[in-house]
Enzyme design. Structure first.
Site, short mmCIF file in Angstrom:
data_model
loop_
_atom_site.label_atom_id
_atom_site.label_comp_id
_atom_site.label_asym_id
_atom_site.label_seq_id
_atom_site.Cartn_x
_atom_site.Cartn_y
_atom_site.Cartn_z
N GLY A 210 0.79 -1.23 0.00
CA GLY A 210 0.00 0.00 0.00
C GLY A 210 0.82 1.28 0.00
CB THR A 212 1.19 3.13 -4.97
OG1 THR A 212 2.36 2.37 -5.26
CG2 THR A 212 0.91 4.08 -6.10
CD GLU A 428 1.09 -33.81 0.99
OE1 GLU A 428 1.02 -33.03 1.96
OE2 GLU A 428 1.91 -33.66 0.06
CG HIS A 431 4.09 -32.88 5.21
ND1 HIS A 431 5.33 -32.47 5.61
CD2 HIS A 431 4.14 -32.99 3.86
CE1 HIS A 431 6.11 -32.34 4.53
NE2 HIS A 431 5.41 -32.67 3.46
P1 ADP Z 1 2.86 -0.87 -3.20
O1 ADP Z 1 2.93 0.49 -3.79
O2 ADP Z 1 3.32 -0.93 -1.78
O3 ADP Z 1 3.48 -1.95 -4.02
P2 ADP Z 1 0.08 -0.54 -3.73
O4 ADP Z 1 -0.19 0.73 -3.03
O5 ADP Z 1 0.25 -0.47 -5.20
O6 ADP Z 1 1.33 -1.27 -3.10
O7 ADP Z 1 -1.07 -1.58 -3.35
C1 ADP Z 1 -1.75 -2.30 -4.31
C2 ADP Z 1 -3.22 -2.40 -3.94
O8 ADP Z 1 -3.40 -3.20 -2.78
C3 ADP Z 1 -3.82 -1.07 -3.59
O9 ADP Z 1 -4.30 -0.44 -4.72
C4 ADP Z 1 -4.92 -1.44 -2.64
O10 ADP Z 1 -6.10 -1.74 -3.34
C5 ADP Z 1 -4.44 -2.70 -1.97
N1 ADP Z 1 -3.92 -2.39 -0.64
C6 ADP Z 1 -2.64 -2.52 -0.23
N2 ADP Z 1 -2.50 -2.16 1.06
C7 ADP Z 1 -3.71 -1.76 1.48
C8 ADP Z 1 -4.23 -1.24 2.72
N3 ADP Z 1 -3.44 -1.09 3.81
N4 ADP Z 1 -5.54 -0.94 2.77
C9 ADP Z 1 -6.33 -1.09 1.70
N5 ADP Z 1 -5.91 -1.55 0.51
C10 ADP Z 1 -4.63 -1.90 0.38
ZN ZN Z 2 5.91 -32.43 1.42
#
Ligand code: ADP
Ligand code: ZN
Length: 621
Positions: A210, A212, A428, A431
């Protein structure tokens, strides 16, 4: 987004246009007749009209005629004749035509045909050159960007609608970033009091957590434009292109200040200079330098803040982390149990769910999932429901989605022989039984011998939420991991290749125990660093080994000891519960899937009474 035009289509259009042009300009006649035949038709009085043109004659019949052309015949009202070469002008032709009452039209030679004809190779050359130049500039997708505004080479949003409400969890990170929001909203407050404004914030964490999203939320909360670019997009074939893109990006942001610039994958250009493979790559270095000098060039009151994301802060060039640059770091880790619940809830908003959906249980089943993974899980469940034409999404849909994501699709077509199936069932069962009996191992959710993805059989475990892992837990986990092979050896008689993945996992865990957590016999309290995790090849090669050969040998010996001990332990518990293993394997062969509850039942039923607790009468147990 740049318009995608394939350069080959451009060339095709030129050729097509030429073809069409000659077709139209040439009176639309393709039937071609020899000069002799033409004269004959005139003499027979069948021709009404001719059009004389440089190089050819077009003749029109009085009425459509059936004429033979080459080997075939066709009906036509007109035809063309290739005229005599200039210098051989047939003076008698005019007389002949006039004598037969043919109407004569004279048309000046077309200049377009020959002109296009001579321009064609040049056009092709230009197209060719363009193609390669543009490719070098910015990849095939941007071929047609030539002459377009450079401002389109990165993402720009004037208004962002994301807010902190859309980001679940990450409470501390949000608190940190609130300050950035406040600064962007009221820069004057900070400037008046003479406070240093943060210029760069580094968001550190694995992909999909999250980063971005959080940056967009900062822009959304502050109501400022959001410029984003992935650092890897700066990397071009031509030196200097990346740097000039950085310049335009920052220029544009400054013009729109207050604003946020987001640079994703900063490590792809921000790697330590001179480190690793491709170290000293001119383009990378120039781009990096440009970023640094842009950030240094910010006036005290420039309200542009740069947020950057990386997964590997340890490999970043120290110059990037100096004060006045990315001097603040915000850690965005994988979500905890509570956070996973919240994230699931965020993405479940606005969808229809059955009352049996247990968000808490789902969060418990997804310990290593990132936010993006959880979003994907919700979406997969929705797809699953849609596929079944269900009106709401149920827990079963989630379960199916989870299995698909973690293990790949069921492979119903894969046919195993009876013997192979037996080996898989015992593997399995090994395990599962070991996981139940070993006190510190994760318990069994269910076991299956339906082939899925790459695996022939699977044992799902119910992991507990752990921040710290005890040595006992690690040892039991290792024994459980190796119990598949141990069961094959004990009960099937032969060993198979089915355990390859188990060994890989076990070895990497044992390696971490010795190198990272100081659990080796020879290395209590020493961490050499196992370098497991996302491996950055260059760094690893460039890094000097900081331990001697003797140490290496001891490390190897310790890893081996840990693995051997775990394997012995697995064999020991399985022989003690041989009865349970046999029974579970039989049930697996019969019904393919056995639930964790049933596994525990089998163990309880087969437990020898004396194994329950030692008594005065039976001190051996
Ligand atoms: P990063 O930039 O860390 O690789 P992104 O921000 O692109 O990750 O996350 C990808 C998607 O995952 C986001 O668009 C969102 O929909 C979801 N996501 C990730 N973290 C969260 C969060 N804490 N809450 C809600 N959605 C999230
Ligand atoms: Zn195995």
């Amino acid at each position: 987004m740049p318009t995608r035009i394939n350069p080959w289509s451009l060339i095709l259009v030129v050729i097509l246009a030429y073809w069409l042009f000659t077709l139209l300009g040439g009176n639309n006649t393709r039937t071609s007749v020899s000069y002799t035949d033409f004269i004959a038709y005139v003499e027979e009085g069948k021709i009404a009209r001719v059009v004389l043109q440089e190089g050819r004659i077009t003749a029109y019949f009085k009425a459509p005629q059936r004429i033979s052309v080459g080997n075939t015949t066709e009906t036509t009202d007109r035809f063309t004749v290739v005229a005599l070469p200039s210098g051989y002008t047939d003076l008698e032709l005019i007389q002949l035509l006039r004598k037969n009452g043919v109407e004569i039209t004279n048309r000046p030679p077309s200049i377009w045909g020959p002109l296009l004809y001579s321009l064609l190779p040049i056009a092709a050359l230009i197209a060719f050159w363009w193609f390669f130049f543009m490719r070098a500039q910015g990849g095939a997708g941007q071929v047609m960007q030539f002459g377009q505004s450079r401002a389109r080479q990165y993402g720009k949003e004037r208004r962002v609608n994301t807010t902190f409400k859309d980001v679940a969890g990450h409470t501390e990170a949000k608190r940190e970033l609130m300050e950035v929001v406040d600064f962007l909203k009221n820069p004057q407050k900070y400037i008046t009091i003479g406070a240093e404004i943060p210029k760069g914030v580094l968001l550190v964490g694995p992909p999909g957590t999250g980063k971005t999203l959080l940056t967009r939320a900062v822009a959304g909360e502050a109501g400022v434009p959001f410029f984003s670019v992935s650092a890897s997009e700066f990397m071009e074939m031509f030196v200097g292109v990346g740097a000039s893109r950085v310049r335009t990006l920052f220029e544009e942001a400054r013009r729109n200040a207050p604003a946020i610039i987001f640079i994703d994958e900063l490590d792809s250009i921000g790697r330590k200079r001179g480190a690793g493979i491709g170290g000293g790559h001119d383009e990378r270095e120039q781009t990096l330098n440009q970023i640094l000098s842009e950030m240094d060039g910010f006036e005290k009151d420039t309200s542009v803040i740069v947020l950057a994301a990386t997964n590997r802060p340890d490999i970043l060039d120290p110059a990037l982390l100096r004060p006045g640059r990315f001097d603040r770091q915000v850690v965005i880790g994988l979500p905890t149990l509570e956070e996973r619940k919240e994230i699931l809830q965020v993405h479940m908003r606005g969808k229809k769910f059955a009352s049996d959906v247990d968000v808490h249980a789902l969060a418990r089943l997804t310990p290593q999932f990132s936010g993006a993974d959880l979003k994907n899980l919700v979406n997969e469940a929705a797809l699953q429901a849609a596929r079944e034409n269900a009106s709401e999404i149920s827990q079963a849909h989630f379960q199916a989605a989870l299995d698909k994501i973690m293990l790949g699709l069921e492979r119903g077509t894969l046919k195993l022989s009876e013997q192979e199936k037996r080996a898989v069932a015992y593997h399995e069962a090994g395990h599962a039984i070991a996981g139940e009996v070993l006190p510190y191992a994760d318990k069994t959710e269910k076991v299956s011998i339906v082939p899925r993805g790459m695996a022939l059989g699977v044992r799902w475990s119910k992991p507990e939420e752990r921040i710290l892992m005890s040595k006992e837990h690690l040892e039991d986990t290792l024994a459980m991991t190796l119990a598949g092979r141990a069961a094959e050896e004990l009960f099937v008689g032969t060993i198979t290749t089915g355990a390859a993945n188990d060994f890989k996992q076990a070895t990497s865990l044992a390696k971490q125990m010795v190198l990272d957590w100081g659990m080796g016999d020879h290395f209590k309290n020493v961490a050499w660093g196992s370098n497991t995790g996302p491996i950055f090849l260059g760094e690893e090669i460039a890094k000097k080994q900081d331990h001697s050969e003797e140490t290496s040998r001891l490390i190897d010996a310790d890893i081996r000891t840990i693995l051997d001990r775990a394997y012995e332990k697995a064999k020991e518990v399985l022989s003690r519960h041989a009865e349970a293993v046999h029974r579970l394997a039989e049930e697996l062969l019969e019904s393919e899937i056995v639930q964790g509850e049933r596994v525990r039942e089998i163990i309880a039923q087969t437990q020898k009474p004396e194994a329950v607790a030692p008594t005065a009468f039976n001190p051996e147990a």
